[in-house]
Design a protein around this motif. Structure first.
Motif, PDB file in Angstrom:
ATOM      1  N   ASN A   1      -9.216 -72.557  33.415  1.00 42.38           N
ATOM      2  CA  ASN A   1     -10.485 -73.260  33.185  1.00 42.38           C
ATOM      3  C   ASN A   1     -11.674 -72.363  33.483  1.00 42.38           C
ATOM      4  OD1 ASN A   1      -9.107 -75.593  32.452  1.00 42.38           O
ATOM      5  ND2 ASN A   1      -9.178 -76.463  34.515  1.00 42.38           N
ATOM      6  N   LEU A   2     -11.552 -71.561  34.541  1.00 41.76           N
ATOM      7  CA  LEU A   2     -12.619 -70.616  34.893  1.00 41.76           C
ATOM      8  C   LEU A   2     -12.874 -69.648  33.747  1.00 41.76           C
ATOM      9  CD1 LEU A   2     -14.457 -69.146  37.040  1.00 41.76           C
ATOM     10  CD2 LEU A   2     -12.419 -67.831  37.639  1.00 41.76           C
ATOM     11  N   LEU A   3     -11.816 -69.111  33.177  1.00 39.38           N
ATOM     12  CA  LEU A   3     -11.975 -68.164  32.072  1.00 39.38           C
ATOM     13  C   LEU A   3     -12.554 -68.834  30.830  1.00 39.38           C
ATOM     14  CD1 LEU A   3      -8.648 -66.100  32.354  1.00 39.38           C
ATOM     15  CD2 LEU A   3     -10.863 -65.678  33.433  1.00 39.38           C
ATOM     16  N   ALA A   4     -12.087 -70.050  30.544  1.00 38.07           N
ATOM     17  CA  ALA A   4     -12.554 -70.752  29.345  1.00 38.07           C
ATOM     18  C   ALA A   4     -13.995 -71.218  29.471  1.00 38.07           C
ATOM     19  CB  ALA A   4     -11.632 -71.944  29.064  1.00 38.07           C
ATOM     20  N   ASP A   5     -14.345 -71.736  30.654  1.00 37.52           N
ATOM     21  CA  ASP A   5     -15.666 -72.348  30.829  1.00 37.52           C
ATOM     22  C   ASP A   5     -16.768 -71.337  31.122  1.00 37.52           C
ATOM     23  OD1 ASP A   5     -14.391 -74.745  30.460  1.00 37.52           O
ATOM     24  OD2 ASP A   5     -14.298 -75.271  32.587  1.00 37.52           O
ATOM     25  N   HIS A   6     -16.422 -70.217  31.753  1.00 38.36           N
ATOM     26  CA  HIS A   6     -17.470 -69.306  32.219  1.00 38.36           C
ATOM     27  C   HIS A   6     -17.326 -67.874  31.716  1.00 38.36           C
ATOM     28  CE1 HIS A   6     -19.053 -72.434  34.812  1.00 38.36           C
ATOM     29  NE2 HIS A   6     -17.843 -72.629  35.307  1.00 38.36           N
ATOM     30  N   LEU A   7     -16.101 -67.379  31.554  1.00 35.85           N
ATOM     31  CA  LEU A   7     -15.970 -66.019  31.032  1.00 35.85           C
ATOM     32  C   LEU A   7     -16.173 -65.989  29.517  1.00 35.85           C
ATOM     33  CD1 LEU A   7     -15.386 -63.073  31.660  1.00 35.85           C
ATOM     34  CD2 LEU A   7     -12.955 -63.525  31.266  1.00 35.85           C
ATOM     35  N   SER A   8     -15.636 -66.948  28.806  1.00 41.94           N
ATOM     36  CA  SER A   8     -15.764 -66.952  27.349  1.00 41.94           C
ATOM     37  C   SER A   8     -17.214 -66.965  26.877  1.00 41.94           C
ATOM     38  CB  SER A   8     -14.998 -68.139  26.760  1.00 41.94           C
ATOM     39  OG  SER A   8     -13.605 -67.979  26.962  1.00 41.94           O
ATOM     40  N   PRO A   9     -18.107 -67.786  27.465  1.00 45.17           N
ATOM     41  CA  PRO A   9     -19.519 -67.720  27.050  1.00 45.17           C
ATOM     42  C   PRO A   9     -20.142 -66.347  27.303  1.00 45.17           C
ATOM     43  CG  PRO A   9     -19.083 -69.745  28.251  1.00 45.17           C
ATOM     44  CD  PRO A   9     -17.865 -68.897  28.405  1.00 45.17           C
ATOM     45  N   PHE A  10     -19.755 -65.701  28.401  1.00 43.86           N
ATOM     46  CA  PHE A  10     -20.260 -64.359  28.688  1.00 43.86           C
ATOM     47  C   PHE A  10     -19.796 -63.371  27.629  1.00 43.86           C
ATOM     48  CE2 PHE A  10     -19.140 -60.215  30.552  1.00 43.86           C
ATOM     49  CZ  PHE A  10     -20.412 -59.744  30.832  1.00 43.86           C
ATOM     50  N   ILE A  11     -18.537 -63.468  27.222  1.00 40.02           N
ATOM     51  CA  ILE A  11     -18.014 -62.577  26.192  1.00 40.02           C
ATOM     52  C   ILE A  11     -18.738 -62.807  24.864  1.00 40.02           C
ATOM     53  CG2 ILE A  11     -15.962 -61.889  24.904  1.00 40.02           C
ATOM     54  CD1 ILE A  11     -15.941 -61.121  27.883  1.00 40.02           C
ATOM     55  N   ALA A  12     -19.007 -64.071  24.550  1.00 35.61           N
ATOM     56  CA  ALA A  12     -19.706 -64.386  23.300  1.00 35.61           C
ATOM     57  C   ALA A  12     -21.115 -63.788  23.289  1.00 35.61           C
ATOM     58  CB  ALA A  12     -19.763 -65.899  23.112  1.00 35.61           C
ATOM     59  N   LEU A  13     -21.819 -63.886  24.415  1.00 35.43           N
ATOM     60  CA  LEU A  13     -23.157 -63.304  24.501  1.00 35.43           C
ATOM     61  C   LEU A  13     -23.103 -61.787  24.452  1.00 35.43           C
ATOM     62  CD1 LEU A  13     -24.653 -65.697  27.190  1.00 35.43           C
ATOM     63  CD2 LEU A  13     -25.515 -65.422  24.863  1.00 35.43           C
ATOM     64  N   SER A  14     -22.068 -61.194  25.034  1.00 38.83           N
ATOM     65  CA  SER A  14     -21.895 -59.741  24.970  1.00 38.83           C
ATOM     66  C   SER A  14     -21.681 -59.294  23.530  1.00 38.83           C
ATOM     67  CB  SER A  14     -20.705 -59.321  25.832  1.00 38.83           C
ATOM     68  OG  SER A  14     -20.905 -59.650  27.193  1.00 38.83           O
ATOM     69  N   ASN A  15     -20.914 -60.050  22.789  1.00 40.12           N
ATOM     70  CA  ASN A  15     -20.705 -59.734  21.380  1.00 40.12           C
ATOM     71  C   ASN A  15     -22.009 -59.811  20.595  1.00 40.12           C
ATOM     72  OD1 ASN A  15     -17.980 -59.430  21.908  1.00 40.12           O
ATOM     73  ND2 ASN A  15     -17.440 -61.504  21.251  1.00 40.12           N
TER      74      ASN A  15
ATOM     75  N   ARG B   1     -27.632 -64.327  33.183  1.00 36.78           N
ATOM     76  CA  ARG B   1     -27.315 -65.545  33.946  1.00 36.78           C
ATOM     77  C   ARG B   1     -25.842 -65.902  33.800  1.00 36.78           C
ATOM     78  NH1 ARG B   1     -32.021 -67.243  31.045  1.00 36.78           N
ATOM     79  NH2 ARG B   1     -33.914 -67.034  32.322  1.00 36.78           N
ATOM     80  N   SER B   2     -25.295 -65.691  32.606  1.00 31.86           N
ATOM     81  CA  SER B   2     -23.896 -66.032  32.364  1.00 31.86           C
ATOM     82  C   SER B   2     -22.964 -65.200  33.235  1.00 31.86           C
ATOM     83  CB  SER B   2     -23.565 -65.826  30.884  1.00 31.86           C
ATOM     84  OG  SER B   2     -22.204 -66.075  30.627  1.00 31.86           O
ATOM     85  N   TRP B   3     -23.264 -63.916  33.387  1.00 37.27           N
ATOM     86  CA  TRP B   3     -22.414 -63.042  34.211  1.00 37.27           C
ATOM     87  C   TRP B   3     -22.442 -63.468  35.683  1.00 37.27           C
ATOM     88  CZ3 TRP B   3     -18.331 -60.465  34.482  1.00 37.27           C
ATOM     89  CH2 TRP B   3     -18.120 -59.398  35.350  1.00 37.27           C
ATOM     90  N   ILE B   4     -23.626 -63.768  36.180  1.00 37.06           N
ATOM     91  CA  ILE B   4     -23.732 -64.199  37.578  1.00 37.06           C
ATOM     92  C   ILE B   4     -23.069 -65.559  37.773  1.00 37.06           C
ATOM     93  CG2 ILE B   4     -25.330 -64.818  39.421  1.00 37.06           C
ATOM     94  CD1 ILE B   4     -25.105 -61.805  38.807  1.00 37.06           C
ATOM     95  N   THR B   5     -23.231 -66.448  36.810  1.00 38.24           N
ATOM     96  CA  THR B   5     -22.583 -67.763  36.903  1.00 38.24           C
ATOM     97  C   THR B   5     -21.065 -67.622  36.947  1.00 38.24           C
ATOM     98  OG1 THR B   5     -24.401 -68.867  35.744  1.00 38.24           O
ATOM     99  CG2 THR B   5     -22.273 -69.992  35.748  1.00 38.24           C
ATOM    100  N   PHE B   6     -20.540 -66.732  36.137  1.00 37.79           N
ATOM    101  CA  PHE B   6     -19.084 -66.513  36.159  1.00 37.79           C
ATOM    102  C   PHE B   6     -18.628 -65.998  37.524  1.00 37.79           C
ATOM    103  CE2 PHE B   6     -15.645 -63.367  35.733  1.00 37.79           C
ATOM    104  CZ  PHE B   6     -14.609 -64.257  35.489  1.00 37.79           C
ATOM    105  N   LEU B   7     -19.326 -65.012  38.076  1.00 41.58           N
ATOM    106  CA  LEU B   7     -18.942 -64.459  39.379  1.00 41.58           C
ATOM    107  C   LEU B   7     -19.052 -65.510  40.482  1.00 41.58           C
ATOM    108  CD1 LEU B   7     -20.607 -60.930  39.180  1.00 41.58           C
ATOM    109  CD2 LEU B   7     -18.179 -61.473  38.934  1.00 41.58           C
TER     110      LEU B   7
END
Length: 421
Positions: A9-23, A147-153
């Protein structure tokens, strides 16, 4: 298993949005994020493996188990180190600093605070991104990315606090003669793990983290880094009294121990686009930049026992990993930054809006009447002194408090600086 499901859930909810913004940002930020995504999925497999296996009892086994994660951390941080002039250097640095949070699996008994330290290190750079893009609504994906990266961490820290409060949860230690644990997911087989006490595990962890903070030499094997080479996430002023697994922030497990000094690169004083690059000088007291423009910045890196004079009005100055370094500058548009340095002297001749001091051991700032309105922000630093002229024009030194005292006032905690005597 609950901990695995929540990590998913952590990866889906918080890492995936970060990856999308990185792309969306693309280029090296996207390249780095792909490695981040891979690293956390490897860690997911590691957590699952630990839930089915006994703790390894030798340092060789534990280091080998962590090598896939270690190698990915090295690749992620190398992108930053090899692209210091990149226009998105702050993005690369935020990820490079925060990715060391992966090392929580080797930290006990308090892995969550360890991740908090890594988050704070990353936030130093994400704050720069927020400032740089605050007036650029057409590029909102950049502050959203930060913000997404800090939220994930932060979410990772919450996950660890809930599921691995005192360290990575392993299966019960197998009794003597029992079948060996399954190999870690990823295809390498470590063989059986003998069942001994936690001391061996601690020794393994200490050996693993012995190679932290090597900068561009991270791929050259284990070495003990001198205090003046440590990054702002592990400054020398915090070295005393801190256990190794809290000090160390990166993972590297290959190669022989090298205790020699880290070699500098070639000396450089040149204008690269809008950035003056001043790098790797030693013992030069005649460095001068006088052909300047207001849109230009100055980056000083690894200069020891040097004096630099900057003439004219420029946008900003950054002094990073310097020792016994003196700088005199005229007028600044935005900010002067001192990072990861020792024994610094700086004098502002005219206006400077902001001065930041991060992980600096010993700095003397001299302000003139035009720069007395400067905002000075210091963190993780010692021996910060600011001298200002009195009515007679003589400079008077004012030490900045290094200690904070926090008390409960009945409703909340109140924190105040403790003045120096």
């Amino acid at each position: 298993m609950v901990s695995i499901a929540e990590f998913d859930n952590l990866l889906a909810d918080h890492l995936s949005p970060f990856i999308a913004l990185s792309n969306q940002i693309g280029d090296l930020v996207q390249q780095q994020s792909l490695l981040v995504n891979e690293a956390f999925h490897v860690q997911r497999s590691f957590i699952e493996m630990a839930s089915k296996s006994a703790k390894p009892s030798t340092d060789g086994q534990f280091v080998a188990m962590l090598k896939p994660i270690s190698d990915l951390i090295t690749q992620i941080q190398d992108i930053r180190e090899k692209n210091r002039k990149h226009e998105q250097f702050n993005h690369l640095s935020a990820v490079s600093e925060g990715i060391a949070a992966l090392g929580w699996i080797a930290v006990s008994p308090t892995p969550a605070p360890y991740v908090k330290e890594m988050t704070d290190s990353a936030q130093f750079y994400t704050n720069k991104i927020l400032v740089a893009f605050k007036d650029k609504p057409e590029q909102a994906h950049h502050p959203n990315w930060a913000r997404s990266w800090i939220t994930f961490l932060q979410s990772l820290q919450q996950y660890i606090r809930k599921n691995h409060t005192t360290g990575l949860v392993w299966a019960s230690i197998a009794p003597a003669g029992a079948a060996p644990p399954p190999p870690p997911m990823g295809g390498f087989n470590l063989g059986p793990a003998p069942s001994t006490g936690d001391k061996a595990m601690d020794d393994a962890r200490a050996a693993l983290f012995a190679s932290i903070n090597k900068g561009t030499d991270i791929t050259k094997g284990l070495r003990k880094v001198a205090a003046d080479e440590m990054t702002h996430k592990n400054p020398s002023l915090r070295a005393s009294g801190v256990v190794p697994d809290k000090e160390m922030k990166q993972l590297s497990v290959s190669g022989p121990v090298n205790k020699g000094p880290q070699a500098k690169g070639p000396v450089k004083l040149e204008l690269d686009g809008k950035k003056w690059m001043v790098e790797n000088f030693t013992g030069r007291h005649d460095l001068l930049i006088d052909d300047t423009q207001m849109t230009q910045s100055v980056n000083v890196y690894r200069c020891d026992d040097c004096v630099l004079i900057i003439k004219g009005k420029i946008n900003s100055i950054t002094v990073d990993k310097c020792k016994k370094f003196s700088i005199v500058f005229d007028s600044i548009v935005s900010v002067v930054e001192f990072i990861n340095s020792q024994s610094i002297q700086a004098q502002a001749m005219e206006v400077v809006p902001t001065i930041t001091v991060d992980c600096v051991d010993g700095i003397e700032l001299y302000l003139n009447p035009k720069s007395l309105n400067a905002e000075i922000v210091s963190s993780k630093s010692s021996a910060v002194n600011i001298s200002v002229p009195d009515a007679k024009g003589d400079y008077v030194e004012h030490p900045i408090p290094e200690q904070l005292k926090t008390t409960w006032n009945g409703k909340c905690f109140q924190t105040l600086p403790v003045p120096k005597n």
